[in-house]
Design a protein around this motif. Structure first.
Motif, PDB file in Angstrom:
ATOM      1  N   GLU A 198       8.613  43.458  36.754  1.00  0.00           N
ATOM      2  CA  GLU A 198       8.187  42.095  36.318  1.00  0.00           C
ATOM      3  C   GLU A 198       8.485  41.910  34.903  1.00  0.00           C
ATOM      4  OE1 GLU A 198       7.548  39.971  38.387  1.00  0.00           O
ATOM      5  OE2 GLU A 198       7.418  41.506  40.211  1.00  0.00           O
ATOM      6  N   ILE A 199       8.392  43.001  34.009  1.00  0.00           N
ATOM      7  CA  ILE A 199       8.372  42.779  32.452  1.00  0.00           C
ATOM      8  C   ILE A 199       9.847  42.747  32.448  1.00  0.00           C
ATOM      9  CG2 ILE A 199       8.295  44.034  30.422  1.00  0.00           C
ATOM     10  CD1 ILE A 199       5.771  45.152  31.437  1.00  0.00           C
ATOM     11  N   GLU A 200      10.946  43.349  33.009  1.00  0.00           N
ATOM     12  CA  GLU A 200      12.259  43.458  32.638  1.00  0.00           C
ATOM     13  C   GLU A 200      12.817  42.342  33.154  1.00  0.00           C
ATOM     14  OE1 GLU A 200      14.671  46.856  32.709  1.00  0.00           O
ATOM     15  OE2 GLU A 200      12.771  48.291  32.184  1.00  0.00           O
ATOM     16  N   LYS A 201      12.312  41.954  34.449  1.00  0.00           N
ATOM     17  CA  LYS A 201      13.094  40.504  35.083  1.00  0.00           C
ATOM     18  C   LYS A 201      12.728  39.516  34.020  1.00  0.00           C
ATOM     19  CE  LYS A 201      13.197  39.224  39.071  1.00  0.00           C
ATOM     20  NZ  LYS A 201      12.726  38.916  40.745  1.00  0.00           N
ATOM     21  N   LYS A 202      11.526  39.289  33.540  1.00  0.00           N
ATOM     22  CA  LYS A 202      11.329  38.353  32.584  1.00  0.00           C
ATOM     23  C   LYS A 202      12.000  38.318  31.589  1.00  0.00           C
ATOM     24  CE  LYS A 202       7.207  36.506  30.024  1.00  0.00           C
ATOM     25  NZ  LYS A 202       5.784  36.783  29.627  1.00  0.00           N
ATOM     26  N   ASN A 203      12.396  39.433  30.776  1.00  0.00           N
ATOM     27  CA  ASN A 203      13.213  39.769  29.674  1.00  0.00           C
ATOM     28  C   ASN A 203      14.448  39.304  30.123  1.00  0.00           C
ATOM     29  OD1 ASN A 203      11.142  40.391  27.926  1.00  0.00           O
ATOM     30  ND2 ASN A 203      11.278  42.640  28.423  1.00  0.00           N
ATOM     31  N   THR A 204      15.202  39.681  31.167  1.00  0.00           N
ATOM     32  CA  THR A 204      16.530  39.271  31.599  1.00  0.00           C
ATOM     33  C   THR A 204      16.592  37.731  31.838  1.00  0.00           C
ATOM     34  OG1 THR A 204      16.584  41.266  32.932  1.00  0.00           O
ATOM     35  CG2 THR A 204      18.371  39.651  33.161  1.00  0.00           C
ATOM     36  N   LEU A 205      15.715  36.974  32.292  1.00  0.00           N
ATOM     37  CA  LEU A 205      15.696  35.656  32.208  1.00  0.00           C
ATOM     38  C   LEU A 205      15.719  34.893  30.941  1.00  0.00           C
ATOM     39  CD1 LEU A 205      12.993  34.897  35.190  1.00  0.00           C
ATOM     40  CD2 LEU A 205      15.557  34.468  35.274  1.00  0.00           C
ATOM     41  N   ALA A 206      15.024  35.554  29.739  1.00  0.00           N
ATOM     42  CA  ALA A 206      14.971  35.140  28.715  1.00  0.00           C
ATOM     43  C   ALA A 206      16.489  35.449  27.986  1.00  0.00           C
ATOM     44  CB  ALA A 206      14.046  35.813  27.772  1.00  0.00           C
ATOM     45  N   LYS A 207      16.993  36.269  28.292  1.00  0.00           N
ATOM     46  CA  LYS A 207      18.386  36.746  27.905  1.00  0.00           C
ATOM     47  C   LYS A 207      19.272  35.625  28.474  1.00  0.00           C
ATOM     48  CE  LYS A 207      21.720  40.331  27.741  1.00  0.00           C
ATOM     49  NZ  LYS A 207      21.991  41.842  28.201  1.00  0.00           N
ATOM     50  N   ARG A 208      19.357  35.446  29.716  1.00  0.00           N
ATOM     51  CA  ARG A 208      20.154  34.564  30.318  1.00  0.00           C
ATOM     52  C   ARG A 208      20.026  32.970  29.776  1.00  0.00           C
ATOM     53  NH1 ARG A 208      21.232  30.809  34.067  1.00  0.00           N
ATOM     54  NH2 ARG A 208      22.813  31.317  35.626  1.00  0.00           N
ATOM     55  N   ALA A 209      18.754  32.742  29.197  1.00  0.00           N
ATOM     56  CA  ALA A 209      18.589  31.364  28.593  1.00  0.00           C
ATOM     57  C   ALA A 209      19.276  31.323  27.509  1.00  0.00           C
ATOM     58  CB  ALA A 209      17.075  31.123  28.764  1.00  0.00           C
ATOM     59  N   GLU A 210      19.167  32.471  26.685  1.00  0.00           N
ATOM     60  CA  GLU A 210      19.801  32.518  25.289  1.00  0.00           C
ATOM     61  C   GLU A 210      21.278  32.645  25.246  1.00  0.00           C
ATOM     62  OE1 GLU A 210      18.697  32.388  22.219  1.00  0.00           O
ATOM     63  OE2 GLU A 210      16.711  32.345  23.103  1.00  0.00           O
ATOM     64  N   VAL A 259      24.290  39.365  33.856  1.00  0.00           N
ATOM     65  CA  VAL A 259      23.277  39.242  33.811  1.00  0.00           C
ATOM     66  C   VAL A 259      22.698  38.561  35.302  1.00  0.00           C
ATOM     67  CG1 VAL A 259      21.253  37.711  32.731  1.00  0.00           C
ATOM     68  CG2 VAL A 259      22.675  38.844  31.364  1.00  0.00           C
ATOM     69  N   ASP A 260      23.561  37.466  35.663  1.00  0.00           N
ATOM     70  CA  ASP A 260      23.165  37.114  37.062  1.00  0.00           C
ATOM     71  C   ASP A 260      23.128  38.082  38.154  1.00  0.00           C
ATOM     72  OD1 ASP A 260      22.941  34.613  36.109  1.00  0.00           O
ATOM     73  OD2 ASP A 260      25.035  33.949  36.618  1.00  0.00           O
ATOM     74  N   VAL A 261      24.155  38.908  38.129  1.00  0.00           N
ATOM     75  CA  VAL A 261      24.149  40.160  38.818  1.00  0.00           C
ATOM     76  C   VAL A 261      22.949  41.018  38.712  1.00  0.00           C
ATOM     77  CG1 VAL A 261      25.215  42.280  39.731  1.00  0.00           C
ATOM     78  CG2 VAL A 261      26.704  40.360  39.135  1.00  0.00           C
ATOM     79  N   GLN A 262      22.671  41.363  37.290  1.00  0.00           N
ATOM     80  CA  GLN A 262      21.587  42.102  37.023  1.00  0.00           C
ATOM     81  C   GLN A 262      20.012  41.536  38.040  1.00  0.00           C
ATOM     82  OE1 GLN A 262      21.019  42.668  33.042  1.00  0.00           O
ATOM     83  NE2 GLN A 262      19.324  44.358  33.152  1.00  0.00           N
ATOM     84  N   LEU A 263      20.185  40.176  37.703  1.00  0.00           N
ATOM     85  CA  LEU A 263      18.648  39.726  38.237  1.00  0.00           C
ATOM     86  C   LEU A 263      18.901  39.994  39.678  1.00  0.00           C
ATOM     87  CD1 LEU A 263      18.529  36.157  36.352  1.00  0.00           C
ATOM     88  CD2 LEU A 263      17.073  37.839  36.223  1.00  0.00           C
ATOM     89  N   ILE A 264      20.071  39.908  40.535  1.00  0.00           N
ATOM     90  CA  ILE A 264      19.926  40.224  41.835  1.00  0.00           C
ATOM     91  C   ILE A 264      19.463  41.522  42.363  1.00  0.00           C
ATOM     92  CG2 ILE A 264      21.459  40.453  43.900  1.00  0.00           C
ATOM     93  CD1 ILE A 264      23.122  38.242  42.691  1.00  0.00           C
TER      94      ILE A 264
END
Length: 314
Positions: A198-210, A259-264
């Protein structure tokens, strides 16, 4: 009359050893040839028994081959996330001690999982190029004369490979998908790694937004340059920074894709990328070969022991 030296006819110890060894080898060879001859004579005398055992053994073996429970292999390509590779390896190592297999049988899945193993899928090229730290580490190892090929297959390096092959062996034709789903459910049940997920998915989403913001900023620069040059005379010579902007945008697009692949893949602690199920596991030799062979060997062994016992009694 001249006397001969006392040691003239005596053989040296080395000559005695060589002669003794030669006699032993010759005796062993003769005994082997004799044993083969006796075995051949025994088979000739008992040919009808050998033939009967051969026919019965082949028939029984063909029956067992046609009715025995099928053993299957299921190959799962998985991605261990959030540093869970050591956890996954230990979980697979301790699989026999888990209650999961009994639960599967009780649920009438029809597939007894008798073996599970995991191994890395070696991809040193992708491992080096996807992370600058990995590239620098391999560069240092190469400069020190360390065998890169050998190191890439070491336990230390293989832990960092992205994909691993999880192989599940089942005994019986049953609900394969149910067995696989329950195994993956067990592997993804750890509380600690689910919290990390949960923590790392949240950080990955923030990275994607940046990354998206950076791409929008570069697009805005291109739009501004276009509006300032109504005659469409934008050239690399007039604006040398365009090359850097194009390179930066291309790099950001690649990062966005990664990052999109990482989110999957971050959807699970142990993410299932793909699977190949119900692959037949053939025995080393079919029972139609092994059973008649065992019958004949057993018959010859019993006959030999009986002859030995009879000779000892006499």
């Amino acid at each position: 009359m001249q006397e001969k030296p006392l040691n003239q006819n005596l053989e040296t110890p080395n000559e005695v050893d060589v002669k003794f060894m030669k006699q032993r080898v010759q005796g062993t060879y003769n005994n082997f040839i004799l044993a083969i001859y006796r075995l051949f004579r025994f088979i000739v005398r008992k040919w009808y028994v050998i033939l009967a055992l051969l026919v019965v053994g082949i028939a029984l073996g063909m029956y067992v081959d046609s009715t025995k429970t099928s053993r299957l292999r299921h190959e799962l390509i998985v991605v261990p996330n959030f540093g869970s590779i050591d956890y996954l390896n230990q979980k697979i190592k301790d699989y026999d001690r888990l209650a999961l297999n009994k639960e599967l049988i009780a649920m009438n899945a029809g597939n007894e999982v008798y073996k599970v193993k995991i191994e890395p899928i070696y991809d040193a090229y992708n491992y080096i190029l996807t992370d600058p730290m990995h590239f620098n580490a391999f560069k240092v190892l190469s400069e020190r004369g360390i065998d890169i090929e050998k190191y890439s297959k070491s336990k230390l390096a293989s832990k960092n490979y992205k994909f691993h092959l999880l192989t599940v062996y089942t005994d019986g034709l049953g609900k394969t998908d149910l067995s696989i789903d329950k195994i993956l459910e067990e592997l993804n049940s750890d509380t600690y790694f689910n919290q990390r997920k949960e923590i790392e998915k949240k950080n990955t989403l923030a990275k994607r937004a940046e990354i998206e913001k950076s791409i929008e900023h570069i697009n805005g620069l291109f739009q501004r340059l276009g509006s300032e040059n109504k005659v469409n005379d934008i050239t690399m010579n007039a604006y040398p920074e365009l090359a850097d902007l194009l390179t930066a945008k291309e790099g950001l697009l690649k990062q966005l894709n990664a990052v999109d692949v990482q989110l999957i893949e971050q959807d699970k602690v142990v993410y299932l990328a793909t699977k190949f199920t119900n692959i037949p596991v053939s025995p080393l030799l079919p029972y139609s070969y092994t059973i008649p062979f065992l019958f004949i060997v057993g018959f010859i062994t019993i006959a030999y022991l009986r002859s030995k016992i009879k000779s000892l009694k006499n």
